[in-house]
Design a protein around this motif. Sequence first.
Motif, short mmCIF file in Angstrom:
data_model
loop_
_atom_site.label_atom_id
_atom_site.label_comp_id
_atom_site.label_asym_id
_atom_site.label_seq_id
_atom_site.Cartn_x
_atom_site.Cartn_y
_atom_site.Cartn_z
N LEU A 1 5.16 -7.39 2.48
CA LEU A 1 4.52 -6.08 2.47
C LEU A 1 5.05 -5.35 3.69
O LEU A 1 5.00 -5.88 4.81
CB LEU A 1 2.99 -6.24 2.55
CG LEU A 1 2.17 -4.97 2.49
CD1 LEU A 1 2.34 -4.28 1.14
CD2 LEU A 1 0.71 -5.29 2.73
N ARG A 2 5.60 -4.17 3.49
CA ARG A 2 6.25 -3.44 4.58
C ARG A 2 5.74 -2.01 4.61
O ARG A 2 5.49 -1.42 3.58
CB ARG A 2 7.76 -3.46 4.35
CG ARG A 2 8.55 -2.65 5.34
CD ARG A 2 10.02 -2.75 5.07
NE ARG A 2 10.46 -4.03 5.63
CZ ARG A 2 11.58 -4.64 5.30
NH1 ARG A 2 12.39 -4.09 4.42
NH2 ARG A 2 11.92 -5.78 5.84
N GLU A 3 5.62 -1.50 5.82
CA GLU A 3 5.25 -0.09 5.97
C GLU A 3 6.53 0.73 6.08
O GLU A 3 7.39 0.45 6.91
CB GLU A 3 4.39 0.11 7.21
CG GLU A 3 3.92 1.54 7.36
CD GLU A 3 3.03 1.77 8.57
OE1 GLU A 3 2.57 2.90 8.72
OE2 GLU A 3 2.82 0.83 9.35
N LEU A 4 6.64 1.72 5.22
CA LEU A 4 7.78 2.63 5.22
C LEU A 4 7.27 4.06 5.21
O LEU A 4 6.59 4.46 4.26
CB LEU A 4 8.68 2.41 4.00
CG LEU A 4 9.40 1.07 3.88
CD1 LEU A 4 10.06 0.95 2.52
CD2 LEU A 4 10.43 0.93 4.98
N GLY B 1 4.87 5.50 6.73
CA GLY B 1 3.41 5.63 6.71
C GLY B 1 2.74 5.12 5.45
O GLY B 1 1.53 5.20 5.31
N GLU B 2 3.53 4.59 4.51
CA GLU B 2 2.97 4.01 3.29
C GLU B 2 3.40 2.55 3.21
O GLU B 2 4.44 2.17 3.73
CB GLU B 2 3.47 4.76 2.06
CG GLU B 2 2.96 6.17 1.99
CD GLU B 2 3.31 6.84 0.67
OE1 GLU B 2 3.60 6.13 -0.30
OE2 GLU B 2 3.30 8.07 0.64
N PHE B 3 2.59 1.75 2.54
CA PHE B 3 2.90 0.33 2.38
C PHE B 3 3.53 0.11 1.01
O PHE B 3 3.12 0.72 0.02
CB PHE B 3 1.64 -0.52 2.53
CG PHE B 3 1.19 -0.63 3.94
CD1 PHE B 3 1.62 -1.67 4.75
CD2 PHE B 3 0.33 0.31 4.49
CE1 PHE B 3 1.22 -1.78 6.06
CE2 PHE B 3 -0.08 0.21 5.80
CZ PHE B 3 0.37 -0.84 6.59
N CYS B 4 4.53 -0.75 0.99
CA CYS B 4 5.19 -1.10 -0.26
C CYS B 4 5.68 -2.54 -0.17
O CYS B 4 5.73 -3.13 0.92
CB CYS B 4 6.36 -0.16 -0.56
SG CYS B 4 7.64 -0.22 0.69
N SER C 1 4.48 2.75 -3.64
CA SER C 1 3.55 2.45 -2.55
C SER C 1 2.30 1.76 -3.06
O SER C 1 1.87 1.95 -4.19
CB SER C 1 3.18 3.73 -1.80
OG SER C 1 2.49 4.61 -2.64
N ASN D 1 -1.72 0.86 -2.58
CA ASN D 1 -2.94 1.40 -1.99
C ASN D 1 -3.72 0.31 -1.24
O ASN D 1 -3.30 -0.85 -1.17
CB ASN D 1 -3.80 2.06 -3.07
CG ASN D 1 -4.29 1.09 -4.12
OD1 ASN D 1 -4.28 -0.13 -3.94
ND2 ASN D 1 -4.72 1.62 -5.25
N GLU D 2 -4.85 0.69 -0.70
CA GLU D 2 -5.68 -0.22 0.10
C GLU D 2 -6.09 -1.46 -0.69
O GLU D 2 -6.09 -2.57 -0.15
CB GLU D 2 -6.92 0.54 0.58
CG GLU D 2 -7.82 -0.25 1.47
CD GLU D 2 -9.04 0.55 1.90
OE1 GLU D 2 -10.12 -0.07 2.00
OE2 GLU D 2 -8.93 1.76 2.12
N ILE E 1 -3.09 -3.77 -0.95
CA ILE E 1 -2.86 -4.43 0.34
C ILE E 1 -3.83 -5.60 0.50
O ILE E 1 -3.44 -6.70 0.90
CB ILE E 1 -3.01 -3.43 1.50
CG1 ILE E 1 -1.89 -2.38 1.44
CG2 ILE E 1 -3.00 -4.15 2.85
CD1 ILE E 1 -2.11 -1.19 2.35
#
Length: 96
Positions: free
Chosen positions: A14-17, A19-22, A39, A41-42, A45
Amino acid sequence: MFIKTLKIKKGFILRELGGEFCLAYEADTNNGALDGLPSINETGIFLWDQLEKGCTPEELVSALVTKKYLDREDAEADVGEFLAKLINGKVVDYTK
C-alpha cells in the motif's frame, strides 16, 4: 463468502501517491498504482491492514462490522467488492 484462505502476494504494498493511497508492486520502477486498482479509500486501507495481519475473509467482515458499525450484510458486500478487485488484479493468492 466462498473464499477460505487469502494471502497477499509477495511484493505488493500500500503506497501513498499524491496524497492518495493505492496498491503498487514495490519493484515497479515507475512507482505507479496497479491497473484496475485506483486509489483506495479508508475502508480499503483498513481491510488491507487486516489482510497483512493474516485475517481470513470472515474475519475481515467481522472486523469491518466492529470498526465501521456496519450491519453484516453491508460489511460482506464491502469485503466482497474489495477482495474481487484484489483477485482480479492478481494481488492475492486464495483458495475456495
